[in-house]
Design a protein around this motif. Structure first.
Motif, mmCIF file in Angstrom:
data_model
loop_
_atom_site.group_PDB
_atom_site.id
_atom_site.type_symbol
_atom_site.label_atom_id
_atom_site.label_comp_id
_atom_site.label_asym_id
_atom_site.label_seq_id
_atom_site.Cartn_x
_atom_site.Cartn_y
_atom_site.Cartn_z
ATOM 1 N N PHE A 114 -1.248 72.453 51.591
ATOM 2 C CA PHE A 114 -1.693 71.716 50.413
ATOM 3 C C PHE A 114 -0.473 71.195 49.672
ATOM 4 O O PHE A 114 0.477 71.936 49.419
ATOM 5 N N ALA A 115 -0.520 69.921 49.296
ATOM 6 C CA ALA A 115 0.570 69.346 48.498
ATOM 7 C C ALA A 115 0.383 69.786 47.049
ATOM 8 O O ALA A 115 -0.719 69.710 46.515
ATOM 9 N N LYS A 116 1.444 70.257 46.462
ATOM 10 C CA LYS A 116 1.398 70.692 45.064
ATOM 11 C C LYS A 116 2.506 70.012 44.292
ATOM 12 O O LYS A 116 3.560 69.708 44.823
ATOM 13 N N LYS A 117 2.230 69.804 43.036
ATOM 14 C CA LYS A 117 3.233 69.306 42.101
ATOM 15 C C LYS A 117 3.293 70.362 40.999
ATOM 16 O O LYS A 117 2.317 70.598 40.292
ATOM 17 N N ILE A 118 4.441 71.012 40.913
ATOM 18 C CA ILE A 118 4.636 72.129 39.981
ATOM 19 C C ILE A 118 5.676 71.736 38.932
ATOM 20 O O ILE A 118 6.719 71.187 39.281
ATOM 21 N N ARG A 119 5.397 72.057 37.687
ATOM 22 C CA ARG A 119 6.391 71.851 36.625
ATOM 23 C C ARG A 119 6.758 73.217 36.052
ATOM 24 O O ARG A 119 5.901 74.050 35.790
ATOM 25 N N ILE A 120 8.053 73.417 35.888
ATOM 26 C CA ILE A 120 8.531 74.641 35.236
ATOM 27 C C ILE A 120 8.411 74.400 33.732
ATOM 28 O O ILE A 120 9.132 73.583 33.171
ATOM 29 N N GLU A 121 7.473 75.077 33.120
ATOM 30 C CA GLU A 121 7.213 74.887 31.699
ATOM 31 C C GLU A 121 8.233 75.612 30.822
ATOM 32 O O GLU A 121 8.686 75.072 29.829
ATOM 33 N N GLU A 122 8.533 76.854 31.227
ATOM 34 C CA GLU A 122 9.372 77.681 30.356
ATOM 35 C C GLU A 122 9.944 78.858 31.132
ATOM 36 O O GLU A 122 9.291 79.411 32.006
ATOM 37 N N ILE A 123 11.183 79.203 30.813
ATOM 38 C CA ILE A 123 11.795 80.421 31.349
ATOM 39 C C ILE A 123 11.532 81.493 30.290
ATOM 40 O O ILE A 123 12.077 81.443 29.194
ATOM 41 N N LEU A 124 10.657 82.435 30.608
ATOM 42 C CA LEU A 124 10.284 83.471 29.647
ATOM 43 C C LEU A 124 11.315 84.592 29.587
ATOM 44 O O LEU A 124 11.509 85.207 28.541
#
Length: 135
Positions: A114-124
Motif C-alpha cells: 500500500f502506498a502511504k504518505k506520512i507526515r511527521i507531526e511532532e517529536i514528542l
C-alpha cells in the motif's frame, strides 16, 4: 527529501550495522536505503543530535495523510518492537523511512504493497535532546 543528514550516535550506528549485517536478503529497498544512509551518517554525541530529528528511541506523532489518521509511535531496535505498545522497529518500512527526518517532513512509502504518505507531526521525545540515557 532523499538527501538528508542522518545523525546517529556511535553506539546506535554500531548496533544498526550489526543488525543489518545479519540480514541475508537485500531485496527490500528501504533496508538498502537505510544501509546507504548509515554509511554517510554524521556521528554525534547524543546531546548534539538536533531536537527535531527522529533518532532511535524517539517518540513521534505521525499522520497518515491519505487516511487522515494520527498515530504515536516509538522508533526502536527490532528486539524491542511491540506493535500493541506502539514500538515500531527501525527495520520496518515506516521505521526506515522516518529515521533522520524531522517534524514537518512528509514521506512517501510502501507498507505491505500500500502506498502511504506520512507526515511527521511532532517529536514528542528524543533521548538526546532530553538528556536521557535510554539511547
Amino acid at each position: 527529501m532523499d538527501a538528508r543528514a542522518i545523525y546517529v550516535t556511535e553506539d546506535d550506528l554500531s548496533r544498526l550495522e550489526e543488525i543489518l549485517d545479519t540480514i541475508t536478503s537485500r531485496d527490500r529497498k528501504d533496508l538498502q536505503k537505510l544501509e546507504d544512509e548509515l554509511a554517510s551518517a554524521t556521528i554525534v554525541d547524543p546531546q548534539n543530535v538536533p531536537p527535531n530529528v527522529v533518532t532511535m528511541n524517539s517518540r513521534v506523532k505521525l499522520r497518515d495523510i491519505r487516511a487522515d489518521k494520527e498515530m504515536t509511535i516509538s522508533l526502536v531496535f527490532p528486539n524491542d518492537a511491540n506493535i500493541a505498545e506502539g514500538k515500531i522497529s527501525v527495520l520496518s518500512p515506516i521505521g526506515t523511512a522516518i529515521l533522520g527526518f524531522g517534524a514537518g517532513d512528509t514521506l512517501d512509502l510502501s507498507v505491505r504493497s500500500f502506498a502511504k504518505k506520512i507526515r511527521i507531526e511532532e517529536i514528542l521525545h528524543q533521548p538526546g535532546a532530553a538528556g536521557s540515557h535510554d539511547l
